[in-house]
Design a protein around this motif. Structure first.
Motif, PDB file in Angstrom:
ATOM      1  N   ARG A 195      68.903   8.167  41.542  1.00 29.66           N
ATOM      2  CA  ARG A 195      69.791   8.302  42.705  1.00 29.66           C
ATOM      3  C   ARG A 195      69.804   7.023  43.543  1.00 29.66           C
ATOM      4  NH1 ARG A 195      67.850  13.835  42.797  1.00 29.66           N
ATOM      5  NH2 ARG A 195      66.237  13.329  44.326  1.00 29.66           N
ATOM      6  N   VAL A 196      68.654   6.398  43.711  1.00 26.95           N
ATOM      7  CA  VAL A 196      68.573   5.174  44.522  1.00 26.95           C
ATOM      8  C   VAL A 196      69.406   4.056  43.885  1.00 26.95           C
ATOM      9  CG1 VAL A 196      67.041   3.299  45.254  1.00 26.95           C
ATOM     10  CG2 VAL A 196      66.384   5.670  45.652  1.00 26.95           C
ATOM     11  N   LEU A 197      69.259   3.871  42.576  1.00 32.54           N
ATOM     12  CA  LEU A 197      70.001   2.795  41.921  1.00 32.54           C
ATOM     13  C   LEU A 197      71.504   3.062  41.917  1.00 32.54           C
ATOM     14  CD1 LEU A 197      67.697   1.724  38.981  1.00 32.54           C
ATOM     15  CD2 LEU A 197      68.054   0.615  41.173  1.00 32.54           C
ATOM     16  N   ARG A 198      71.885   4.313  41.793  1.00 36.32           N
ATOM     17  CA  ARG A 198      73.309   4.625  41.874  1.00 36.32           C
ATOM     18  C   ARG A 198      73.824   4.388  43.299  1.00 36.32           C
ATOM     19  NH1 ARG A 198      75.922   6.995  37.706  1.00 36.32           N
ATOM     20  NH2 ARG A 198      74.623   7.427  35.889  1.00 36.32           N
ATOM     21  N   PHE A 199      72.965   4.692  44.279  1.00 31.17           N
ATOM     22  CA  PHE A 199      73.386   4.466  45.666  1.00 31.17           C
ATOM     23  C   PHE A 199      73.578   2.982  45.959  1.00 31.17           C
ATOM     24  CE2 PHE A 199      72.098   3.234  49.966  1.00 31.17           C
ATOM     25  CZ  PHE A 199      73.117   3.830  50.688  1.00 31.17           C
ATOM     26  N   VAL A 200      72.614   2.138  45.584  1.00 28.95           N
ATOM     27  CA  VAL A 200      72.739   0.710  45.912  1.00 28.95           C
ATOM     28  C   VAL A 200      73.890   0.064  45.153  1.00 28.95           C
ATOM     29  CG1 VAL A 200      70.312   0.468  46.541  1.00 28.95           C
ATOM     30  CG2 VAL A 200      71.020  -0.004  44.196  1.00 28.95           C
ATOM     31  N   SER A 201      74.336   0.689  44.057  1.00 30.10           N
ATOM     32  CA  SER A 201      75.487   0.163  43.322  1.00 30.10           C
ATOM     33  C   SER A 201      76.814   0.755  43.800  1.00 30.10           C
ATOM     34  CB  SER A 201      75.330   0.441  41.817  1.00 30.10           C
ATOM     35  OG  SER A 201      74.259  -0.288  41.280  1.00 30.10           O
ATOM     36  N   SER A 202      76.736   1.748  44.690  1.00 29.05           N
ATOM     37  CA  SER A 202      77.945   2.401  45.183  1.00 29.05           C
ATOM     38  C   SER A 202      78.567   1.610  46.338  1.00 29.05           C
ATOM     39  CB  SER A 202      77.622   3.814  45.666  1.00 29.05           C
ATOM     40  OG  SER A 202      76.823   3.752  46.848  1.00 29.05           O
ATOM     41  N   SER A 203      79.785   1.962  46.693  1.00 27.19           N
ATOM     42  CA  SER A 203      80.458   1.313  47.823  1.00 27.19           C
ATOM     43  C   SER A 203      79.680   1.534  49.117  1.00 27.19           C
ATOM     44  CB  SER A 203      81.885   1.854  47.964  1.00 27.19           C
ATOM     45  OG  SER A 203      82.650   1.558  46.819  1.00 27.19           O
ATOM     46  N   ARG A 204      79.103   2.736  49.289  1.00 28.69           N
ATOM     47  CA  ARG A 204      78.333   3.009  50.505  1.00 28.69           C
ATOM     48  C   ARG A 204      77.069   2.144  50.554  1.00 28.69           C
ATOM     49  NH1 ARG A 204      78.114   7.180  54.272  1.00 28.69           N
ATOM     50  NH2 ARG A 204      80.352   7.260  53.828  1.00 28.69           N
ATOM     51  N   GLY A 205      76.437   1.966  49.413  1.00 27.38           N
ATOM     52  CA  GLY A 205      75.256   1.114  49.366  1.00 27.38           C
ATOM     53  C   GLY A 205      75.586  -0.332  49.673  1.00 27.38           C
ATOM     54  N   GLN A 206      76.708  -0.811  49.143  1.00 23.39           N
ATOM     55  CA  GLN A 206      77.128  -2.184  49.425  1.00 23.39           C
ATOM     56  C   GLN A 206      77.485  -2.334  50.897  1.00 23.39           C
ATOM     57  OE1 GLN A 206      79.943  -3.719  46.314  1.00 23.39           O
ATOM     58  NE2 GLN A 206      79.507  -1.747  45.352  1.00 23.39           N
ATOM     59  N   LEU A 239      74.670  -1.780  61.920  1.00 23.72           N
ATOM     60  CA  LEU A 239      75.608  -0.715  62.261  1.00 23.72           C
ATOM     61  C   LEU A 239      75.267   0.561  61.505  1.00 23.72           C
ATOM     62  CD1 LEU A 239      78.254   0.364  63.496  1.00 23.72           C
ATOM     63  CD2 LEU A 239      79.464  -0.635  61.530  1.00 23.72           C
ATOM     64  N   MET A 240      75.012   0.431  60.199  1.00 22.55           N
ATOM     65  CA  MET A 240      74.768   1.610  59.366  1.00 22.55           C
ATOM     66  C   MET A 240      73.485   2.328  59.750  1.00 22.55           C
ATOM     67  SD  MET A 240      77.347   1.880  57.287  1.00 22.55           S
ATOM     68  CE  MET A 240      76.799   2.855  55.886  1.00 22.55           C
ATOM     69  N   ASP A 241      72.506   1.593  60.271  1.00 19.06           N
ATOM     70  CA  ASP A 241      71.252   2.231  60.682  1.00 19.06           C
ATOM     71  C   ASP A 241      71.471   3.269  61.783  1.00 19.06           C
ATOM     72  OD1 ASP A 241      69.392   1.165  58.956  1.00 19.06           O
ATOM     73  OD2 ASP A 241      68.949  -0.570  60.207  1.00 19.06           O
ATOM     74  N   HIS A 242      72.554   3.114  62.543  1.00 15.74           N
ATOM     75  CA  HIS A 242      72.827   4.037  63.647  1.00 15.74           C
ATOM     76  C   HIS A 242      73.815   5.135  63.267  1.00 15.74           C
ATOM     77  CE1 HIS A 242      71.221   0.484  65.787  1.00 15.74           C
ATOM     78  NE2 HIS A 242      70.748   1.398  66.639  1.00 15.74           N
ATOM     79  N   LEU A 243      74.243   5.133  62.005  1.00 14.71           N
ATOM     80  CA  LEU A 243      75.215   6.118  61.560  1.00 14.71           C
ATOM     81  C   LEU A 243      74.582   7.081  60.560  1.00 14.71           C
ATOM     82  CD1 LEU A 243      78.321   3.804  60.971  1.00 14.71           C
ATOM     83  CD2 LEU A 243      77.847   5.245  62.970  1.00 14.71           C
ATOM     84  N   PRO A 244      75.012   8.334  60.551  1.00 11.08           N
ATOM     85  CA  PRO A 244      74.523   9.269  59.538  1.00 11.08           C
ATOM     86  C   PRO A 244      75.144   8.939  58.185  1.00 11.08           C
ATOM     87  CG  PRO A 244      76.248  10.299  60.841  1.00 11.08           C
ATOM     88  CD  PRO A 244      75.987   8.955  61.479  1.00 11.08           C
ATOM     89  N   GLY A 245      74.565   9.460  57.135  1.00  7.70           N
ATOM     90  CA  GLY A 245      75.152   9.238  55.822  1.00  7.70           C
ATOM     91  C   GLY A 245      74.111   9.238  54.718  1.00  7.70           C
ATOM     92  N   ARG A 246      74.583   8.968  53.512  1.00 11.74           N
ATOM     93  CA  ARG A 246      73.740   9.018  52.330  1.00 11.74           C
ATOM     94  C   ARG A 246      72.574   8.041  52.413  1.00 11.74           C
ATOM     95  NH1 ARG A 246      71.311  11.959  48.946  1.00 11.74           N
ATOM     96  NH2 ARG A 246      71.186  11.232  46.800  1.00 11.74           N
ATOM     97  N   HIS A 247      72.770   6.909  53.091  1.00  8.83           N
ATOM     98  CA  HIS A 247      71.706   5.906  53.164  1.00  8.83           C
ATOM     99  C   HIS A 247      70.476   6.452  53.877  1.00  8.83           C
ATOM    100  CE1 HIS A 247      74.257   5.557  56.702  1.00  8.83           C
ATOM    101  NE2 HIS A 247      73.248   5.003  57.361  1.00  8.83           N
ATOM    102  N   GLN A 248      70.670   7.291  54.864  1.00  7.02           N
ATOM    103  CA  GLN A 248      69.527   7.854  55.582  1.00  7.02           C
ATOM    104  C   GLN A 248      68.704   8.755  54.653  1.00  7.02           C
ATOM    105  OE1 GLN A 248      68.905   6.562  58.281  1.00  7.02           O
ATOM    106  NE2 GLN A 248      70.747   6.070  59.435  1.00  7.02           N
ATOM    107  N   ALA A 249      69.380   9.532  53.820  1.00 11.28           N
ATOM    108  CA  ALA A 249      68.675  10.391  52.862  1.00 11.28           C
ATOM    109  C   ALA A 249      67.924   9.554  51.837  1.00 11.28           C
ATOM    110  CB  ALA A 249      69.670  11.313  52.157  1.00 11.28           C
ATOM    111  N   MET A 250      68.507   8.413  51.447  1.00  2.00           N
ATOM    112  CA  MET A 250      67.862   7.553  50.465  1.00  2.00           C
ATOM    113  C   MET A 250      66.546   7.001  50.991  1.00  2.00           C
ATOM    114  SD  MET A 250      69.369   7.277  47.499  1.00  2.00           S
ATOM    115  CE  MET A 250      69.347   9.053  47.664  1.00  2.00           C
ATOM    116  N   PHE A 251      66.521   6.595  52.251  1.00  2.00           N
ATOM    117  CA  PHE A 251      65.276   6.069  52.826  1.00  2.00           C
ATOM    118  C   PHE A 251      64.181   7.139  52.813  1.00  2.00           C
ATOM    119  CE2 PHE A 251      68.199   3.043  55.137  1.00  2.00           C
ATOM    120  CZ  PHE A 251      67.791   1.929  54.420  1.00  2.00           C
ATOM    121  N   LYS A 252      64.559   8.377  53.072  1.00  2.00           N
ATOM    122  CA  LYS A 252      63.573   9.459  53.057  1.00  2.00           C
ATOM    123  C   LYS A 252      63.061   9.703  51.638  1.00  2.00           C
ATOM    124  CE  LYS A 252      65.471  11.856  57.118  1.00  2.00           C
ATOM    125  NZ  LYS A 252      66.152  13.081  57.625  1.00  2.00           N
TER     126      LYS A 252
END
Length: 491
Positions: free
Chosen positions: A204-215, A223-236
């Motif tokens: 899941r992590v590698l697919r995320f960093v290769s996705s548009s949201r990861g980029q 900016l993204m650190d203050h927004l909700p989204g898939r990246h927050q779940a990935m850090f957890k």
């Protein structure tokens, strides 16, 4: 007071001329590139689902060394075998450093082997290479480990009873166990829930960093650190990997025998004890857990992705699969376990495995490099703090190096007599000082696993060859194959 459009145009032109004059008189000559907008740079022009396609297209206009802006981040893209080789090999010292990729940097905080630079990187790389070689990487001892894992791997496909299955975790469990033997000193049963959970996170992590949201996170991390989204779940989720590694380190500390180290963690702990009074040492807990995590993730996902893609392509091209099996039957037979010594007698198998890696193009942009000082290259100046992308895609698809670069063609690695031939543009592991530390291990795994599987099974798809789509599902940081099902039929 309103400004007329004519006056505004004059002002804009004057500013552009002033910038061009300043660049010239200051000696700063950036490589050319498409015009960038404030804040977003060239993002509005890019194919965000596959950035390397945009870079390849732009290079036809701006040349093999060009400047693009990923948001506000200045980035120099290197295109083509000659350019990438000149940078990474001929100017290895200048291009050796890694970029502080925001997602990875937040997870690792600058520690570990893969994203560190300077003295930290030099100490950790030297230690890692030496330790992995001592434990058999690229040698007979590691070959025996992979052969033993191959037995479990083959058995897992036998247990499917020719029913359609998704090969993803069949493959990743086997590959992961090889690096686990090196790093943790143990292999895990295929039904181990902890292992399966970690492998799912890695995928899941590698697919995320290769996705548009990861980029997007890597372009606008604050900016993204203050927004909700898939990246927050990935850090957890990454915390689960960290906690697993830290738990293994604690177990090793309790059972450590300094006279008889069993694996990479033991060796690092011994080095840590030896350097405990050195205030400048890089051998401490932060570099231990991050380097172990580096090896665990990279040693699992890249090779397992390549294996999954290999099986996909062999199903797509059954005549190639059959030709590989004929060669295996002729040289090894059905009963003896394949060895690395067999590779020189299996040129067609070797050629196919190389072509799988070339065609997969697993890291099209390469892992980003970084200018930690001003670099002069091909008449341009690459200023300090510039991200550098030596595009491996442009090397593995270089039309001057490959006869049919856009086709899956094992003949790229065979001479007129059917003997294996090398190609200097075969750089799936990159080149220079940052070449993959696990290259010899990955080569051994790919050969032994693929030959062992084809010795025992024929692979097909429930929908037939036409039901296989080899185009990537995601093409950002990495090319990630689509999920598919296969049938492993005993031969």
């Amino acid at each position: 007071m309103e400004i007329s459009s004519s006056l505004l145009l004059v002002i804009v032109l004057a500013v552009l001329m002033l910038v061009m004059w300043w660049r010239k008189t200051s000696g700063l000559s950036l490589p050319p590139g498409p015009m960038a907008l404030p804040l977003i740079g060239n993002l509005h022009l890019m194919d965000n689902s596959a950035p390397f396609k945009s870079f390849t297209k732009w290079s036809k206009t701006y040349g093999p060394v060009m400047t693009v802006y990923l948001g506000p981040q200045r980035t120099v893209v290197l295109v083509g075998y000659d350019t990438v080789k000149e940078a990474l090999v001929d100017h290895a010292d200048d291009f050796a450093d890694r970029a502080p990729i925001p997602f990875q940097y937040k997870v690792l905080n600058g520690y570990g082997l893969f994203i560190s630079n300077g003295e930290r990187w030099r100490q950790l790389r030297r230690f890692t290479l030496t330790t992995l070689r001592d434990f058999g990487m690229g040698r007979k001892r590691m070959e025996q480990w992979i052969q033993e894992e191959s037995r479990h791997f083959v058995k897992s496909f036998e247990d499917t009873k020719s029913e359609p299955v998704d090969p993803a975790f069949f493959v990743s469990r086997a590959v992961s166990n090889v690096i686990c033997s090196l790093v943790f000193g143990q292999r895990f049963e295929y039904e181990d829930n902890n292992l399966l959970h970690l492998l799912q996170i890695i995928s899941r992590v590698l697919r995320f960093v290769s996705s548009s949201r990861g980029q997007l996170y890597n372009v606008f991390p604050r900016l993204m650190d203050h927004l909700p989204g898939r990246h927050q779940a990935m850090f957890k989720e990454v915390e689960d990997i960290k906690n697993f590694v830290l738990g293994k380190i604690s177990e090793h500390e309790l059972n450590l025998d300094v006279q008889d180290p069993q694996d990479f963690i033991d060796c690092f702990l011994i080095k840590l004890k030896q350097e405990k009074d050195n205030l400048d040492t890089e051998f401490h807990k932060n570099n231990l857990w991050t380097t172990v995590a580096n090896l665990f993730l990279a040693g699992t996902e890249t090779t397992s992705t390549t294996l999954r893609y290999a099986l996909m392509l062999l199903i797509k091209h059954p005549h190639i699969q059959e030709e590989m099996q004929k060669e295996i039957d002729r040289v090894i037979g059905q009963n003896r376990m394949p060895t690395m010594e067999d590779r020189k007698s299996l040129p067609f198998n070797d050629a196919v495995i190389h072509e799988v890696q070339r065609y997969l193009d697993i890291a099209p942009l390469n892992v980003p490099h970084y200018a930690t000082h001003d670099i002069t290259f091909r008449g341009y100046v690459i200023p300090k703090d510039t991200v550098i992308l030596p595009m491996l895609h442009s090397v593995l698809r270089d039309e001057g190096q490959w006869e049919t670069p856009w086709e899956f063609n094992p003949e790229h690695f065979l001479d007129a007599n059917g003997n294996f031939k090398k190609n200097p543009a075969f750089l799936p592991f990159s080149a220079g000082k940052r070449v993959c530390v696990g290259e010899s291990l990955a080569r051994m795994e790919l050969f032994l696993f693929i030959v062992s599987l084809l010795q025992k099974f024929s692979f097909s798809s429930p929908e037939g060859p036409d039901g296989i789509d080899p185009s990537p599902e995601v093409s950002g940081f990495g090319n990630m194959p689509r999920n598919y099902k296969l049938i492993a039929s005993p031969r």
